[in-house]
Design a protein around this motif. Sequence first.
Motif, PDB file in Angstrom:
ATOM      1  N   ARG A  54       7.207  -4.538 -11.196  1.00  0.00           N
ATOM      2  CA  ARG A  54       7.932  -5.644 -11.815  1.00  0.00           C
ATOM      3  C   ARG A  54       9.125  -5.061 -12.589  1.00  0.00           C
ATOM      4  NH1 ARG A  54       5.922  -9.136  -8.870  1.00  0.00           N
ATOM      5  NH2 ARG A  54       3.917  -9.978  -9.329  1.00  0.00           N
ATOM      6  N   PRO A  55      10.268  -5.749 -12.507  1.00  0.00           N
ATOM      7  CA  PRO A  55      11.437  -5.273 -13.268  1.00  0.00           C
ATOM      8  C   PRO A  55      11.308  -5.633 -14.743  1.00  0.00           C
ATOM      9  CG  PRO A  55      11.998  -7.251 -12.064  1.00  0.00           C
ATOM     10  CD  PRO A  55      10.596  -6.892 -11.670  1.00  0.00           C
ATOM     11  N   LEU A  56      11.896  -4.806 -15.601  1.00  0.00           N
ATOM     12  CA  LEU A  56      11.961  -5.100 -17.028  1.00  0.00           C
ATOM     13  C   LEU A  56      13.355  -5.600 -17.339  1.00  0.00           C
ATOM     14  CD1 LEU A  56      10.146  -2.097 -18.721  1.00  0.00           C
ATOM     15  CD2 LEU A  56       9.388  -4.441 -18.623  1.00  0.00           C
ATOM     16  N   GLY A  68       0.807  -1.199   0.000  1.00  0.00           N
ATOM     17  CA  GLY A  68       0.000   0.000   0.000  1.00  0.00           C
ATOM     18  C   GLY A  68       0.848   1.259   0.000  1.00  0.00           C
ATOM     19  N   TYR A  69       0.269   2.338  -0.569  1.00  0.00           N
ATOM     20  CA  TYR A  69       0.958   3.622  -0.618  1.00  0.00           C
ATOM     21  C   TYR A  69      -0.079   4.695  -0.378  1.00  0.00           C
ATOM     22  CZ  TYR A  69       3.084   7.792  -2.656  1.00  0.00           C
ATOM     23  OH  TYR A  69       3.540   9.070  -2.869  1.00  0.00           O
ATOM     24  N   ILE A  70       0.246   5.682   0.474  1.00  0.00           N
ATOM     25  CA  ILE A  70      -0.659   6.797   0.743  1.00  0.00           C
ATOM     26  C   ILE A  70      -0.014   8.057   0.173  1.00  0.00           C
ATOM     27  CG2 ILE A  70      -1.750   8.196   2.521  1.00  0.00           C
ATOM     28  CD1 ILE A  70      -1.835   5.713   4.283  1.00  0.00           C
ATOM     29  N   ILE A  87       8.341  -1.458 -14.074  1.00  0.00           N
ATOM     30  CA  ILE A  87       6.963  -1.003 -14.292  1.00  0.00           C
ATOM     31  C   ILE A  87       6.248  -1.057 -12.945  1.00  0.00           C
ATOM     32  CG2 ILE A  87       4.750  -1.521 -15.363  1.00  0.00           C
ATOM     33  CD1 ILE A  87       6.202  -2.723 -17.689  1.00  0.00           C
ATOM     34  N   PHE A  88       5.605   0.045 -12.625  1.00  0.00           N
ATOM     35  CA  PHE A  88       4.776   0.118 -11.417  1.00  0.00           C
ATOM     36  C   PHE A  88       3.344   0.414 -11.836  1.00  0.00           C
ATOM     37  CE2 PHE A  88       8.951   1.088  -9.645  1.00  0.00           C
ATOM     38  CZ  PHE A  88       8.932   0.334  -8.494  1.00  0.00           C
TER      39      PHE A  88
END
Length: 185
Positions: free
Chosen positions: A17-19, A2-4, A29-30
């Motif tokens: 995920r890494p590319l 989670g992020y606020i 990519i987020f």
Amino acid sequence: RGYIDPETSEEFFFVGRPLIVHEKFSGGIFVFSSIDKIHDLMHSIRNWIILSIVGSIILAIGFTLFVSKRLSNPLVRLEKATREIAKGDLKTQIEITSHDEMGALEQAIKDLSIELNNYRINRSEFLANISHELRTPISYLKGYAQLIKNNQYQDQKDLETYSTIIEKESDRLSKLIQDLFELSK
């Protein structure tokens, strides 16, 4: 995770995920998605579920009351009629309302009322007949015993005739009492 957001205080769910291209890290990519919309949707679904449960309970109670009233009304009517019959009102009318088990019960109670009424009539006739049959020998016994007691006979032959009549009527009365005793068994 989670992020606020510190500026809007909006809560987000994110996944990263890494590319990797040719086995080299080229970036990442987020993906962020607002959790507030998910919470609003969950609250809306919860409210609909609660409303559905309350509605179902009210509907079930209403249906149960309707069905129980529909089933109990004929039973209450039959109970009232049987109480009237038990009090001796054998002319109580029972209306046959259906051809199912309830109708069969109504018919059985109606038949019972008719049979009880017939029994009452037969019993009254039987007791009247017994009373008559018992009075006749008792009248003979009393009458001839009074004749003997008051010396109202002319000779020994009359006395023997009166005694024989008393004996026969006593036997008849004894036989009637024995028949009643056997009948009561």
